[in-house]
Design an enzyme around this catalytic site. Structure first.
Site, PDB file in Angstrom:
ATOM      1  N   ARG A  48       0.815  -1.381  -0.012  1.00  0.00           N
ATOM      2  CA  ARG A  48      -0.002   0.130  -0.023  1.00  0.00           C
ATOM      3  C   ARG A  48       0.956   1.217   0.005  1.00  0.00           C
ATOM      4  NH1 ARG A  48      -4.290  -0.250   4.652  1.00  0.00           N
ATOM      5  NH2 ARG A  48      -2.441  -1.300   5.547  1.00  0.00           N
ATOM      6  N   HIS A 177       0.961 -24.205   3.188  1.00  0.00           N
ATOM      7  CA  HIS A 177       2.408 -24.293   3.019  1.00  0.00           C
ATOM      8  C   HIS A 177       2.819 -25.409   3.652  1.00  0.00           C
ATOM      9  CE1 HIS A 177       2.423 -22.930   7.418  1.00  0.00           C
ATOM     10  NE2 HIS A 177       3.586 -23.144   7.518  1.00  0.00           N
ATOM     11  N   LYS A 181       6.103 -28.663   2.369  1.00  0.00           N
ATOM     12  CA  LYS A 181       7.195 -29.313   3.340  1.00  0.00           C
ATOM     13  C   LYS A 181       7.857 -30.434   2.822  1.00  0.00           C
ATOM     14  CE  LYS A 181       5.386 -27.028   7.571  1.00  0.00           C
ATOM     15  NZ  LYS A 181       6.426 -26.449   8.216  1.00  0.00           N
ATOM     16  N   GLU A 215       2.961 -26.499  18.827  1.00  0.00           N
ATOM     17  CA  GLU A 215       3.800 -25.446  18.800  1.00  0.00           C
ATOM     18  C   GLU A 215       4.033 -24.674  20.136  1.00  0.00           C
ATOM     19  OE1 GLU A 215       2.957 -22.741  15.177  1.00  0.00           O
ATOM     20  OE2 GLU A 215       0.839 -22.928  16.039  1.00  0.00           O
ATOM     21  N   ASP A 234      -7.521 -22.008  12.088  1.00  0.00           N
ATOM     22  CA  ASP A 234      -6.095 -21.540  11.862  1.00  0.00           C
ATOM     23  C   ASP A 234      -5.186 -22.845  11.474  1.00  0.00           C
ATOM     24  OD1 ASP A 234      -4.019 -19.589  11.631  1.00  0.00           O
ATOM     25  OD2 ASP A 234      -3.263 -20.830  13.523  1.00  0.00           O
ATOM     26  N   HIS A 239      -3.733 -26.995   7.440  1.00  0.00           N
ATOM     27  CA  HIS A 239      -2.782 -27.963   7.551  1.00  0.00           C
ATOM     28  C   HIS A 239      -3.070 -29.277   8.065  1.00  0.00           C
ATOM     29  CE1 HIS A 239      -0.911 -24.095   6.890  1.00  0.00           C
ATOM     30  NE2 HIS A 239      -0.900 -23.939   8.201  1.00  0.00           N
TER      31      HIS A 239
HETATM   32  C1  BG6 Z   1       0.135 -21.048  10.154  1.00  0.00           C
HETATM   33  C2  BG6 Z   1      -0.755 -20.341  11.211  1.00  0.00           C
HETATM   34  O1  BG6 Z   1      -0.704 -21.272   8.787  1.00  0.00           O
HETATM   35  O2  BG6 Z   1       1.072 -22.004  10.326  1.00  0.00           O
HETATM   36  C3  BG6 Z   1       0.265 -20.025  12.356  1.00  0.00           C
HETATM   37  O3  BG6 Z   1      -1.404 -19.352  10.970  1.00  0.00           O
HETATM   38  C4  BG6 Z   1       1.130 -21.455  12.673  1.00  0.00           C
HETATM   39  O4  BG6 Z   1      -0.575 -19.948  13.474  1.00  0.00           O
HETATM   40  C5  BG6 Z   1       1.956 -21.757  11.392  1.00  0.00           C
HETATM   41  O5  BG6 Z   1       2.059 -20.906  13.675  1.00  0.00           O
HETATM   42  C6  BG6 Z   1       2.574 -22.924  11.806  1.00  0.00           C
HETATM   43  O6  BG6 Z   1       3.501 -23.333  10.536  1.00  0.00           O
HETATM   44  P1  BG6 Z   1       4.899 -23.914  10.925  1.00  0.00           P
HETATM   45  O7  BG6 Z   1       5.564 -24.276   9.471  1.00  0.00           O
HETATM   46  O8  BG6 Z   1       5.891 -23.283  11.699  1.00  0.00           O
HETATM   47  O9  BG6 Z   1       4.453 -25.437  11.410  1.00  0.00           O
END
Ligand code: BG6
Length: 489
Positions: A48, A177, A181, A215, A234, A239
């Site tokens: 922006r 993402h 991995k 985490e 989330d 994931h």
């Molecule tokens: C993200 C979440 O998609 O993945 C986060 O929004 C989380 O809250 C993260 O911490 C975890 O990713 P990774 O690659 O660190 O396991």
């Protein structure tokens, strides 16, 4: 599967944001340094704020220095990488700047362009439409989007419709993402490049499956995003369900984008929706209170937030897949923030042998086989098998479990572990959709998640407290122990 030619221009929205600095530019730089980006590839960064090219280059330089290991930093390489990058301010909220972007693209507009959205999700639809209006959505153009796609099924459909009105599905790359991995892709190799496991990969041989994504981090300054979202949306919606789909799907005929995603979506649609009674018995929500993680005192979620909240930072679920292969096999899923250690793993608990021939000679109980697939931070596969303790057995046969250990980090020592985004950005640039999430997958994921959220809302379920640095509320332990199993802590 390559759906089209490589893009010649990458337009990155959200280029001044945290994800771009931490992951996207370091990943693009790594690809550049390894000679994997075509000479002609230009990156147009967009945010922006108004700034010139030099000011943006300074940001990228600082981001690379902060987020890459020192041995990857190379002065000439950095200069050459920055030479690819232009900057153009676009205010997607106000809908301004698209004409400047089109002007900067110039005759590149007639050649393939990849637009990558690392922006708040509410901007996905408006940006796709802004691009189309400015003529930046040509037949060879494609678009990548971060998660989340909507916040429930209905809103995800809206986003998919809006983006879909400008880009065809074969040109939409939805990012999870975790699929980038290496260890997640390795699950495909483990299951389908070996004969050993697949014949046993079913309800006849498997007692239950556990998937843990733990985490140690807390809110990490993401208050405005995380509160009101919570662990279910989330982490589980994307994931964990992708992990589950890869672990449990039927064998695809090939690794083509269509074959793999067809199998994943079938599996996701087989997840049994939860009712109010189900969530009472099969789900646990938690929120961390002050405690200690890795020896350091940390604040509770509500303190970090500055107000009380009903957002869950932990969730544990017992899920069922209603299909032939998995009839009656519970899949226990749990994920949480501020856990004692960072650990993502899949545990496959096999059933006991049908008949114990050692029962009368000193080994009345045999432990069933367990396979633990560690995804991060360690990369290894451990299978527990029963073995005979050496000896003459005069006072009975002694059996105990021993580990068959495969350390992937050791077997592939010397190979640089790539950032998940390196793979995803390269696949996006080259047009391979296999590791991106298709519309029907996202919608199937939301359908299941919505059933849980609706049931939670109907019974007003609030999170139970757990101390930061613990494995979640005690109810999570009870959830699995009621069935005679226990989490692999
Ligand atoms: C993200 C979440 O998609 O993945 C986060 O929004 C989380 O809250 C993260 O911490 C975890 O990713 P990774 O690659 O660190 O396991």
């Amino acid at each position: 599967m390559l759906v089209s030619v490589k893009v010649e221009t990458l337009v990155l929205f959200g280029a001044t944001g945290d994800l771009a600095h931490r992951m996207l530019f370091p990943s693009l730089y790594n690809l550049h340094l390894d000679g994997l980006l075509a000479e002609a590839l230009t990156i147009i960064a967009s945010g922006r704020s108004q700034m010139d090219r030099a000011a943006f280059h300074a940001q990228v330089r600082a981001a690379l220095a902060e987020h890459l290991p020192e041995d990857r930093l190379d002065a000439d390489g950095t200069d050459a990488f920055l030479a690819r990058i232009d900057y153009c301010a676009v205010d997607a909220g106000k809908g301004t700047g698209y004409d400047d972007l089109a002007a900067m693209l110039g005759d590149r507009l007639t050649r393939p362009i990849g637009v990558y959205l690392s922006t708040p999700p509410s901007m996905f639809g408006p940006i796709a439409q802004g691009l189309a209006a400015a003529g930046i959505a040509c037949a060879e153009c494609r678009i990548a989007m971060e998660k989340p796609i909507g916040h429930d099924l209905a809103s995800s459909r809206d986003v998919n419709e809006q983006v879909g009105s400008a880009f065809a599905e074969e040109r939409i790359f939805r990012i999870d993402h975790y699929l980038g991995k290496e260890t997640v892709q390795n699950l495909l190799a483990l299951r389908f490049a070996n004969m050993l496991f697949e014949p046993l990969w079913n309800a006849q041989a498997i007692d239950h499956v556990q998937i843990t994504v733990a985490e140690t981090v807390g809110l990490e300054g993401r208050v405005s995003y995380y509160d009101g979202v919570g662990a279910l949306k989330d982490m589980v919606q994307n994931h964990m369900l992708q992990l589950l789909a890869i672990i449990a799907m039927e064998p695809p005929a090939s690794v083509s984008a269509t074959a793999v995603r067809d199998e994943k979506v079938k599996l996701l649609r087989s997840l049994r929706k939860m009712t109010e009674a189900d969530v009472r018995a099969h789900s646990v929500k938690g929120q961390y209170t002050a405690g200690a993680v890795k020896g350091e005192a940390v604040a509770g979620y509500a303190d970090e937030l500055g107000q009380p909240s009903n957002t869950e930072t932990f969730v544990a679920l017992k899920a069922y897949i209603d299909n032939w292969r998995w009839k009656g096999v519970p899949f226990y899923l749990r994920t949480g923030k501020r856990m004692p250690q960072r650990k993502s793993e899949v545990l496959i608990q096999f059933k006991p042998v049908p008949h114990n021939i050692f029962a009368r000679v000193g080994a009345p109980k045999l432990d069933a086989n367990v396979m633990v697939i560690n995804l991060q931070p360690e990369e290894n596969i451990r299978v527990k098998v029963m073995a005979k303790q050496p000896g003459l057995d005069r006072d009975g046969v002694k059996l105990r479990d021993v580990n068959l250990d495969v350390s992937l980090s050791h077997s592939f020592a010397g190979e640089r572990r790539r950032i998940a985004y390196e793979r995803l950005l390269l696949d996006f640039i080259e047009g391979d959709q296999t590791l991106f999430v298709r519309r029907d997958e996202v919608e199937a994921q939301w359908q299941w998640i919505d059933s849980i959220r609706d049931a939670w809302a109907a019974i007003d379920m609030v999170p139970q407290n757990y101390t930061a640095g613990s494995w979640g509320p005690s109810a999570s332990v009870a959830l699995i122990e009621r069935d005679g199993a226990s989490w692999d802590d």
